[in-house]
Motif scaffolding. Structure first.
Motif, PDB file in Angstrom:
ATOM      1  N   GLU A 188       1.363  11.904 -10.211  1.00 16.62           N
ATOM      2  CA  GLU A 188       0.774  13.242 -10.118  1.00 16.62           C
ATOM      3  C   GLU A 188       1.839  14.326 -10.294  1.00 16.62           C
ATOM      4  OE1 GLU A 188      -2.400  14.292  -9.908  1.00 16.62           O
ATOM      5  OE2 GLU A 188      -2.920  12.186 -10.248  1.00 16.62           O
ATOM      6  N   GLN A 238       0.832  -1.202   0.000  1.00 15.41           N
ATOM      7  CA  GLN A 238       0.000   0.000   0.000  1.00 15.41           C
ATOM      8  C   GLN A 238       0.873   1.262   0.000  1.00 15.41           C
ATOM      9  OE1 GLN A 238      -2.694   0.194   3.294  1.00 15.41           O
ATOM     10  NE2 GLN A 238      -3.884   1.857   2.402  1.00 15.41           N
ATOM     11  N   ARG A 239       1.941   1.245   0.767  1.00 21.87           N
ATOM     12  CA  ARG A 239       2.849   2.397   0.815  1.00 21.87           C
ATOM     13  C   ARG A 239       3.485   2.638  -0.556  1.00 21.87           C
ATOM     14  NH1 ARG A 239       8.060   3.409   1.107  1.00 21.87           N
ATOM     15  NH2 ARG A 239       8.623   1.214   1.193  1.00 21.87           N
ATOM     16  N   GLN A 276       1.566   6.680  -7.005  1.00 17.16           N
ATOM     17  CA  GLN A 276       0.524   7.622  -7.409  1.00 17.16           C
ATOM     18  C   GLN A 276       0.990   9.068  -7.231  1.00 17.16           C
ATOM     19  OE1 GLN A 276      -2.242   6.985  -9.014  1.00 17.16           O
ATOM     20  NE2 GLN A 276      -1.779   4.792  -8.958  1.00 17.16           N
ATOM     21  N   LYS A 277       1.700   9.340  -6.140  1.00 15.32           N
ATOM     22  CA  LYS A 277       2.235  10.694  -5.932  1.00 15.32           C
ATOM     23  C   LYS A 277       3.231  11.055  -7.024  1.00 15.32           C
ATOM     24  CE  LYS A 277       1.714  10.791  -0.905  1.00 15.32           C
ATOM     25  NZ  LYS A 277       2.413  10.788   0.381  1.00 15.32           N
ATOM     26  N   ASP A 297       2.283   1.738  -3.479  1.00 18.29           N
ATOM     27  CA  ASP A 297       1.252   2.217  -4.395  1.00 18.29           C
ATOM     28  C   ASP A 297       1.004   3.717  -4.216  1.00 18.29           C
ATOM     29  OD1 ASP A 297       0.919  -0.243  -5.544  1.00 18.29           O
ATOM     30  OD2 ASP A 297      -0.875  -0.771  -4.382  1.00 18.29           O
ATOM     31  N   GLU A 298       0.957   4.157  -2.966  1.00 17.00           N
ATOM     32  CA  GLU A 298       0.745   5.584  -2.704  1.00 17.00           C
ATOM     33  C   GLU A 298       1.906   6.417  -3.234  1.00 17.00           C
ATOM     34  OE1 GLU A 298       0.104   5.923   1.485  1.00 17.00           O
ATOM     35  OE2 GLU A 298      -1.895   5.013   1.393  1.00 17.00           O
ATOM     36  N   GLU A 299       3.133   5.945  -3.033  1.00 18.03           N
ATOM     37  CA  GLU A 299       4.296   6.668  -3.550  1.00 18.03           C
ATOM     38  C   GLU A 299       4.241   6.749  -5.070  1.00 18.03           C
ATOM     39  OE1 GLU A 299       7.905   4.886  -2.168  1.00 18.03           O
ATOM     40  OE2 GLU A 299       7.550   5.451  -0.081  1.00 18.03           O
TER      41      GLU A 299
END
Length: 149
Positions: A72, A61-62, A68-69, A64-66
């Motif tokens: 962006e 999850q960590r 996505q950031k 995946d968040e990185e």
């Protein structure tokens, strides 16, 4: 002509949830019988698997968040560059138009100083319509690339 069976995607393995109430809690020693050690060992192994699974899911999850950031951030950078280049093109375009207008006005003033104002206004209308057509053709409104889609 035969149909080919396509297997469905297997669900990701997940450990069993821990029991809500544990009866007959025994350690690996201290009064445990000869058969209790194996029960303890299996309970311990399952708990360690469950903890490892939860750690792996948190790490996934960590990451995946990185990701996505990062997507962006890359998208914003691309849009900023596109906007900067668009402003530069627009500026050059306006500069050329202004130079062209000045040149036409000078020619008109040299030829006919009395009727120069009437013709310049009609030419301005024609140039504005040409400019609108060029803006429609300009596809720089979209980012140069988009990742992650």
């Amino acid at each position: 002509e035969k149909t080919v069976p396509i297997p469905e995607k297997l669900n990701e393995w997940a450990p069993r949830p821990p029991p809500e109430f544990v009866r007959d809690v025994m350690g690996s020693s201290a009064g445990a019988g000869s058969g209790e050690f194996h029960v303890y060992r299996h309970l311990r192994r399952r708990e360690y698997q469950r903890q490892d699974f939860m750690d792996a899911m948190a790490e996934k999850q960590r990451l995946d968040e990185e990701f996505q950031k990062k997507l962006e951030r890359n998208k914003m950078i691309a849009e900023e560059q596109t906007a900067k280049r668009r402003r530069k093109r627009q500026k050059l375009k306006e500069k050329k138009l202004q130079a062209k207008k000045n040149k036409l006005e000078q020619k008109k003033q040299e030829k006919e100083p009395d009727q120069s104002q009437e013709r310049v206004s009609s030419e301005d209308d024609e140039e504005d319509s040409k400019e609108e057509e060029e803006e429609k053709e300009d596809d720089a409104e979209e980012p140069s690339f988009v990742m992650g889609r």
